[in-house]
Structures are given as C-alpha cells and as structure tokens.
Write a protein that holds these residues in place. Structure first.
Motif, PDB file in Angstrom:
ATOM      1  N   UNK A  71      43.615  42.168  31.882  1.00 30.31           N
ATOM      2  CA  UNK A  71      42.834  42.674  33.008  1.00 30.31           C
ATOM      3  C   UNK A  71      42.077  41.516  33.672  1.00 30.31           C
ATOM      4  N   UNK A  72      41.569  40.598  32.870  1.00 32.95           N
ATOM      5  CA  UNK A  72      40.914  39.411  33.424  1.00 32.95           C
ATOM      6  C   UNK A  72      41.895  38.594  34.257  1.00 32.95           C
ATOM      7  N   UNK A  73      43.152  38.526  33.804  1.00 30.03           N
ATOM      8  CA  UNK A  73      44.176  37.822  34.582  1.00 30.03           C
ATOM      9  C   UNK A  73      44.430  38.533  35.905  1.00 30.03           C
ATOM     10  N   UNK A  74      44.443  39.867  35.882  1.00 26.49           N
ATOM     11  CA  UNK A  74      44.591  40.635  37.138  1.00 26.49           C
ATOM     12  C   UNK A  74      43.453  40.305  38.102  1.00 26.49           C
ATOM     13  N   UNK A  75      42.256  40.263  37.548  1.00 26.37           N
ATOM     14  CA  UNK A  75      41.089  39.951  38.374  1.00 26.37           C
ATOM     15  C   UNK A  75      41.213  38.544  38.954  1.00 26.37           C
ATOM     16  N   UNK A  76      41.669  37.608  38.131  1.00 31.12           N
ATOM     17  CA  UNK A  76      41.872  36.232  38.596  1.00 31.12           C
ATOM     18  C   UNK A  76      42.863  36.189  39.766  1.00 31.12           C
ATOM     19  N   UNK A  77      43.874  37.060  39.732  1.00 32.09           N
ATOM     20  CA  UNK A  77      44.872  37.131  40.809  1.00 32.09           C
ATOM     21  C   UNK A  77      44.399  37.956  42.004  1.00 32.09           C
ATOM     22  N   UNK A  78      43.164  38.486  41.913  1.00 32.61           N
ATOM     23  CA  UNK A  78      42.559  39.295  42.973  1.00 32.61           C
ATOM     24  C   UNK A  78      43.316  40.616  43.177  1.00 32.61           C
ATOM     25  N   UNK A  79      43.815  41.190  42.075  1.00 34.97           N
ATOM     26  CA  UNK A  79      44.472  42.491  42.103  1.00 34.97           C
ATOM     27  C   UNK A  79      43.432  43.559  41.798  1.00 34.97           C
ATOM     28  N   UNK A  80      43.593  44.735  42.381  1.00 37.01           N
ATOM     29  CA  UNK A  80      42.591  45.792  42.212  1.00 37.01           C
ATOM     30  C   UNK A  80      43.143  47.039  41.510  1.00 37.01           C
ATOM     31  N   UNK A  81      44.427  47.032  41.173  1.00 36.82           N
ATOM     32  CA  UNK A  81      45.046  48.141  40.443  1.00 36.82           C
ATOM     33  C   UNK A  81      45.845  47.545  39.285  1.00 36.82           C
ATOM     34  N   UNK A  82      45.587  48.053  38.072  1.00 43.80           N
ATOM     35  CA  UNK A  82      46.334  47.582  36.910  1.00 43.80           C
ATOM     36  C   UNK A  82      47.044  48.762  36.261  1.00 43.80           C
ATOM     37  N   UNK A  83      48.363  48.651  36.140  1.00 46.01           N
ATOM     38  CA  UNK A  83      49.161  49.656  35.466  1.00 46.01           C
ATOM     39  C   UNK A  83      49.244  49.295  33.990  1.00 46.01           C
ATOM     40  N   UNK A  84      48.976  50.272  33.120  1.00 48.38           N
ATOM     41  CA  UNK A  84      49.008  50.056  31.676  1.00 48.38           C
ATOM     42  C   UNK A  84      49.778  51.197  31.012  1.00 48.38           C
ATOM     43  N   UNK A  85      50.364  50.947  29.850  1.00 51.35           N
ATOM     44  CA  UNK A  85      51.066  52.023  29.140  1.00 51.35           C
ATOM     45  C   UNK A  85      50.088  53.099  28.691  1.00 51.35           C
ATOM     46  N   UNK A  86      50.532  54.350  28.717  1.00 51.42           N
ATOM     47  CA  UNK A  86      49.637  55.427  28.294  1.00 51.42           C
ATOM     48  C   UNK A  86      49.731  55.713  26.795  1.00 51.42           C
ATOM     49  N   UNK A  87      50.411  54.873  26.050  1.00 52.33           N
ATOM     50  CA  UNK A  87      50.585  55.106  24.633  1.00 52.33           C
ATOM     51  C   UNK A  87      49.426  54.667  23.758  1.00 52.33           C
ATOM     52  N   UNK A  88      48.373  54.177  24.310  1.00 57.63           N
ATOM     53  CA  UNK A  88      47.211  53.716  23.560  1.00 57.63           C
ATOM     54  C   UNK A  88      45.997  54.543  23.954  1.00 57.63           C
ATOM     55  N   UNK A  89      44.923  54.392  23.190  1.00 57.40           N
ATOM     56  CA  UNK A  89      43.643  54.966  23.617  1.00 57.40           C
ATOM     57  C   UNK A  89      43.067  54.001  24.648  1.00 57.40           C
ATOM     58  N   UNK A  90      43.231  54.334  25.913  1.00 55.17           N
ATOM     59  CA  UNK A  90      42.826  53.453  27.003  1.00 55.17           C
ATOM     60  C   UNK A  90      41.484  53.833  27.617  1.00 55.17           C
ATOM     61  N   UNK A  91      40.715  54.682  26.944  1.00 52.15           N
ATOM     62  CA  UNK A  91      39.464  55.156  27.550  1.00 52.15           C
ATOM     63  C   UNK A  91      38.531  54.003  27.903  1.00 52.15           C
ATOM     64  N   UNK A  92      38.510  52.967  27.084  1.00 55.21           N
ATOM     65  CA  UNK A  92      37.643  51.824  27.367  1.00 55.21           C
ATOM     66  C   UNK A  92      38.134  51.002  28.556  1.00 55.21           C
TER      67      UNK A  92
END
Length: 194
Positions: free
Chosen positions: A138-159
C-alpha cells in the motif's frame, strides 16, 4: 486464432524488495512496467520475452497470468507473443493478478484506470489469492500516487481499509479475475472480438 496488431500498455506493480535472498525484511517498491502483446503466427507459444528482471516465482506468475487471462477472454495463448519490461528485479507471485488484468486489457482493447494499483496472485482457476506484506505494498501504491488498491478478499482485510484511509487510498477487495478486471478497467471481462 485471429491475428491482431501489437498492443502495448504501461501499468503499476507493487512489491517488497529483499536485500538478502530469503530475508523477510525489505522496503516497498512501486514500479511502472510495460507489457506488449502481439500475435504469434506459428501457434507455438506463448512466447515470453523479458528484460531478465523477473526472478523464477515472478516468471511462473507471469506464465499463469498469460494462460489464465487468455483463457478468460477466449484467446488461445499459443498464439501470443508477450514482452514484459520491469525496471528492476522482482520475485514472487504478488503481481500475477495485475499481469492477468493487463494482458486481458491488451487483448480486449481496454485501459487500466490510472488511479489503480493491485497486489494478488492469479490462479489457473481465475481466483485472486492472498499475498503478504499488503501494508508495505500500500505504501508503494501511495508512492506511485495511486488512490485505489485492489487486494484479494481471502484475508482479514479489515485493517487495510483503515490504513488505506490514512493514506487516501480506497481499498477494493476482489475474488476473481473478473472482479479485478471490472475494478481496474471499469469494463466487464468478456470474450475477445479481434
């Protein structure tokens, strides 16, 4: 399979660098890579060309992505010539989902939305599977100035939603290549019409 003109597009990948092989430490990397997809007349592919920066696990992930994406859009991967240029060495399956989205977009003539980055492994079943170190990515996404990050839903992603909000990044959970494709391009994953 129908011949088509070569298509090239740039898209982001996010990774975690490891200073020493096997190390669990490292820093995040946000990279823009270039994918070129063309027609291979002999039907003896897929032919894969890289600049040598894909380590074995990343190369295997790219191969899975090519076969999965081509199958998802109804194009025989044996007729594909794929070139991927990555500016530095990367390893692991984390970019596989994004490789598959990009390959499908190249075949379908769609664009990846400029605000999107993604981390997740692609499976032959077209599922997007969990990967590690998503906060670093996510920090890498921020470094690239991206505002949407797609992640797998197979984990507890609440954080992740909370951490994303801190970084002005909207987190979108995806389960399949079709989910990821729709979120990344705004288009439906469909059969190719070349």
């Amino acid at each position: 399979m129908a011949a088509f003109s070569e298509v090239s597009l740039a898209f982001p990948i996010v990774a975690v660098s490891r200073p020493i092989q096997g190390s669990i430490t490292g820093s995040w990397l946000g990279l823009m890579v270039r994918l070129t997809v063309g027609y291979l007349a002999g039907g003896n592919g897929p032919q894969i060309l890289t600049d040598g920066n894909l380590r074995p696990a990343s190369m295997a992930s790219l191969m899975t992505a090519i076969v999965a994406a081509a199958g998802a859009v109804g194009y025989d991967p044996r007729f594909l010539k794929v070139r991927l240029l990555v500016p530095t060495g990367v390893d692991g399956p984390s970019a596989g989902g994004m490789y598959a989205v990009a390959l499908a977009a190249a075949l379908l003539g769609d664009q990846i939305r400029p605000e999107v980055c993604m981390s997740g492994a692609i499976e032959p079943t077209l599922e997007i599977k969990p990967v590690g170190r998503l906060i670093d990515k996510m920090n890498a996404c921020q470094q690239l100035k991206k505002t949407v990050m797609l992640v797998p839903d197979g984990l507890d992603n609440s954080h992740l939603s909370f951490k994303g909000a801190e970084r002005a990044i909207h987190v979108v959970e995806v389960h399949t290549l079709a989910d990821a494709y729709a979120a990344a391009t705004g288009q439906v994953l469909r059969e190719v019409r070349l």
